[in-house]
Scaffold this motif. Structure first.
Motif, PDB file in Angstrom:
ATOM      1  N   PHE A  91     -13.415  12.439  15.849  1.00  0.00           N
ATOM      2  CA  PHE A  91     -13.861  11.730  17.348  1.00  0.00           C
ATOM      3  C   PHE A  91     -15.240  11.375  17.086  1.00  0.00           C
ATOM      4  O   PHE A  91     -16.258  12.255  16.578  1.00  0.00           O
ATOM      5  CB  PHE A  91     -13.836  12.748  18.039  1.00  0.00           C
ATOM      6  N   PRO A  92     -15.598   9.959  17.157  1.00  0.00           N
ATOM      7  CA  PRO A  92     -17.065   9.626  16.734  1.00  0.00           C
ATOM      8  C   PRO A  92     -18.221  10.168  17.704  1.00  0.00           C
ATOM      9  O   PRO A  92     -19.143   9.967  17.341  1.00  0.00           O
ATOM     10  CB  PRO A  92     -16.831   7.994  16.793  1.00  0.00           C
ATOM     11  N   HIS A  93     -17.540  10.332  18.881  1.00  0.00           N
ATOM     12  CA  HIS A  93     -18.745  10.891  20.034  1.00  0.00           C
ATOM     13  C   HIS A  93     -19.126  12.239  19.769  1.00  0.00           C
ATOM     14  O   HIS A  93     -20.066  12.620  20.678  1.00  0.00           O
ATOM     15  CB  HIS A  93     -18.065  10.429  21.077  1.00  0.00           C
ATOM     16  N   LEU A  94     -18.380  13.107  18.986  1.00  0.00           N
ATOM     17  CA  LEU A  94     -18.746  14.472  18.848  1.00  0.00           C
ATOM     18  C   LEU A  94     -19.344  14.933  17.625  1.00  0.00           C
ATOM     19  O   LEU A  94     -19.208  14.037  16.616  1.00  0.00           O
ATOM     20  CB  LEU A  94     -17.360  15.377  18.878  1.00  0.00           C
ATOM     21  N   THR A  95     -19.995  15.845  17.699  1.00  0.00           N
ATOM     22  CA  THR A  95     -20.715  16.445  16.219  1.00  0.00           C
ATOM     23  C   THR A  95     -19.696  16.768  15.578  1.00  0.00           C
ATOM     24  O   THR A  95     -18.569  17.057  15.983  1.00  0.00           O
ATOM     25  CB  THR A  95     -21.819  17.290  16.724  1.00  0.00           C
ATOM     26  N   VAL A  96     -19.955  17.194  14.268  1.00  0.00           N
ATOM     27  CA  VAL A  96     -19.231  17.506  13.173  1.00  0.00           C
ATOM     28  C   VAL A  96     -18.772  19.027  13.641  1.00  0.00           C
ATOM     29  O   VAL A  96     -17.244  19.025  13.421  1.00  0.00           O
ATOM     30  CB  VAL A  96     -19.787  17.594  11.894  1.00  0.00           C
ATOM     31  N   THR A 101     -14.294  22.491  16.087  1.00  0.00           N
ATOM     32  CA  THR A 101     -14.137  23.582  16.923  1.00  0.00           C
ATOM     33  C   THR A 101     -13.097  23.155  18.163  1.00  0.00           C
ATOM     34  O   THR A 101     -12.668  23.841  19.051  1.00  0.00           O
ATOM     35  CB  THR A 101     -15.274  24.388  17.573  1.00  0.00           C
ATOM     36  N   LEU A 102     -12.974  21.820  18.246  1.00  0.00           N
ATOM     37  CA  LEU A 102     -12.299  21.291  19.446  1.00  0.00           C
ATOM     38  C   LEU A 102     -10.961  21.919  19.839  1.00  0.00           C
ATOM     39  O   LEU A 102     -10.409  22.253  20.926  1.00  0.00           O
ATOM     40  CB  LEU A 102     -12.281  19.743  19.451  1.00  0.00           C
ATOM     41  N   ALA A 134     -24.569  16.522  13.048  1.00  0.00           N
ATOM     42  CA  ALA A 134     -24.399  15.286  12.752  1.00  0.00           C
ATOM     43  C   ALA A 134     -23.002  14.560  13.649  1.00  0.00           C
ATOM     44  O   ALA A 134     -22.151  15.245  13.625  1.00  0.00           O
ATOM     45  CB  ALA A 134     -24.282  14.883  11.294  1.00  0.00           C
ATOM     46  N   ARG A 135     -23.082  13.146  13.598  1.00  0.00           N
ATOM     47  CA  ARG A 135     -22.133  12.476  14.156  1.00  0.00           C
ATOM     48  C   ARG A 135     -21.219  11.908  12.703  1.00  0.00           C
ATOM     49  O   ARG A 135     -21.920  11.773  11.747  1.00  0.00           O
ATOM     50  CB  ARG A 135     -22.292  11.359  14.927  1.00  0.00           C
ATOM     51  N   PRO A 136     -19.781  11.724  12.972  1.00  0.00           N
ATOM     52  CA  PRO A 136     -19.301  11.386  11.826  1.00  0.00           C
ATOM     53  C   PRO A 136     -19.794   9.929  11.059  1.00  0.00           C
ATOM     54  O   PRO A 136     -19.787  10.065   9.954  1.00  0.00           O
ATOM     55  CB  PRO A 136     -17.650  11.171  12.307  1.00  0.00           C
ATOM     56  N   GLN A 145     -14.010  13.417   5.127  1.00  0.00           N
ATOM     57  CA  GLN A 145     -12.832  13.935   4.693  1.00  0.00           C
ATOM     58  C   GLN A 145     -12.843  15.677   4.507  1.00  0.00           C
ATOM     59  O   GLN A 145     -11.933  16.305   4.917  1.00  0.00           O
ATOM     60  CB  GLN A 145     -12.228  13.416   3.453  1.00  0.00           C
ATOM     61  N   ARG A 146     -14.095  16.010   4.095  1.00  0.00           N
ATOM     62  CA  ARG A 146     -14.197  17.314   4.039  1.00  0.00           C
ATOM     63  C   ARG A 146     -14.426  18.105   5.091  1.00  0.00           C
ATOM     64  O   ARG A 146     -13.971  19.271   5.534  1.00  0.00           O
ATOM     65  CB  ARG A 146     -15.670  17.786   3.010  1.00  0.00           C
ATOM     66  N   ALA A 147     -15.213  17.387   6.124  1.00  0.00           N
ATOM     67  CA  ALA A 147     -15.156  17.902   7.628  1.00  0.00           C
ATOM     68  C   ALA A 147     -13.625  18.128   8.264  1.00  0.00           C
ATOM     69  O   ALA A 147     -13.326  18.933   8.981  1.00  0.00           O
ATOM     70  CB  ALA A 147     -15.908  16.843   8.479  1.00  0.00           C
ATOM     71  N   ALA A 148     -12.855  16.937   7.802  1.00  0.00           N
ATOM     72  CA  ALA A 148     -11.436  16.955   8.262  1.00  0.00           C
ATOM     73  C   ALA A 148     -10.787  18.050   7.618  1.00  0.00           C
ATOM     74  O   ALA A 148      -9.925  18.883   8.221  1.00  0.00           O
ATOM     75  CB  ALA A 148     -10.449  15.842   8.012  1.00  0.00           C
ATOM     76  N   ILE A 149     -10.892  18.499   6.361  1.00  0.00           N
ATOM     77  CA  ILE A 149     -10.450  19.755   5.806  1.00  0.00           C
ATOM     78  C   ILE A 149     -10.866  20.834   6.453  1.00  0.00           C
ATOM     79  O   ILE A 149     -10.170  21.965   6.521  1.00  0.00           O
ATOM     80  CB  ILE A 149     -10.675  19.654   4.148  1.00  0.00           C
ATOM     81  N   ALA A 150     -12.429  20.965   6.621  1.00  0.00           N
ATOM     82  CA  ALA A 150     -12.876  22.237   7.415  1.00  0.00           C
ATOM     83  C   ALA A 150     -12.079  22.482   8.709  1.00  0.00           C
ATOM     84  O   ALA A 150     -11.842  23.671   9.128  1.00  0.00           O
ATOM     85  CB  ALA A 150     -14.241  21.943   7.657  1.00  0.00           C
TER      86      ALA A 150
END
Length: 243
Positions: A91-96, A101-102, A134-136, A145-150
């Motif tokens: 989600f571009p409006h949320l932080t990493v 955690t969403l 940070a934002r995406p 992609q590493r954030a998506a894996i996290a």
């Protein structure tokens, strides 16, 4: 008993049969790589395992539990499965950290402080602790992609499903994501993934499966399937992908 057991699964969209009596066993701690041309059924298989698609016939069991039973708690099943797509879907409006955690907070009811602690641990695990706020759009493709894996790891899944997770990346960013997958394999994570990265499959996979028109045409260790395939269709596919 296999961690994931797929038996005689059939899935069609109208008259188009995408999975045709597909069967596969994945043991705990294994990395199983699915290869095949576009349209061979790889992504649909992952979506069926994660209950994003309903199978027409057959059974999928996770840790001995029939997850294709229509009475199953789909959200409960998904909490034990991490899935990562080729698109990052952040989600571009949320932080990493908020992206990570969403779902634990909104879907699984994890207390916010517990979810954030776990989320920071996962970001540190994938080398992104410094990017938590940070934002995406402030991240590189490999970092996204590493954030998506996290995000997929935050619930401590039994199984990770990965669908062409490097295909949208610039070539110089592919390595950092593949290195992370190698680390997950070393840590004992069970993974079922689609990829065209044959060198990665050769180095990391316990089992390589070649899909063709929704069927499992050939499977075995990488040394057999990638180096000495027996099926003419597998041989043709590998010749083309190596050009």
């Amino acid at each position: 008993m296999s961690l994931l057991s797929i038996r005689e699964v059939r899935k069609s969209f109208g008259s188009n049969v995408v999975l045709d009596r597909f069967s596969l066993e994945v043991e705990a701690g294994e990395c199983v790589v699915l290869i095949g041309a576009s349209g061979s059924g790889k992504s649909t298989l992952l979506r069926c395992v994660n209950l994003l698609e309903t199978v027409d016939d057959g059974v999928i069991e996770l840790d001995g539990y029939d997850i294709t039973d229509p009475r199953v708690d789909a959200d409960g099943v998904r909490s034990g499965i991490g899935i990562v797509f080729q698109a990052y879907n952040l989600f571009p409006h949320l932080t990493v950290l908020d992206n990570v955690t969403l779902a634990p907070i909104r879907v699984h009811g994890v207390p916010r402080d517990v979810a954030r602690t776990r989320g920071l641990e996962m970001l540190d695990r994938v080398g992104l602790a410094a990017k938590a706020t940070a934002r995406p759009d402030e991240l590189s493709g490999g970092q996204q992609q590493r954030a998506a894996i996290a995000r997929a790891l935050v619930n401590s899944p039994k199984l990770m499903l990965l669908d062409e997770v490097t295909s949208a990346l610039d070539p110089e960013l592919v390595g950092e994501v593949l290195d992370l997958l190698r680390e997950l394999k070393t840590d004992g994570m069970t993974m079922l993934l689609c990829t065209h990265e044959m060198a990665f499959a050769r180095d990391v996979a316990d089992q390589v499966c070649f899909l063709d028109n929704g069927r499992l045409l050939e499977s075995g260790p990488p040394s057999q399937v990638l180096e000495n395939p027996t099926e003419p269709r597998t041989q043709e596919f590998l010749r083309r992908i190596r050009l």
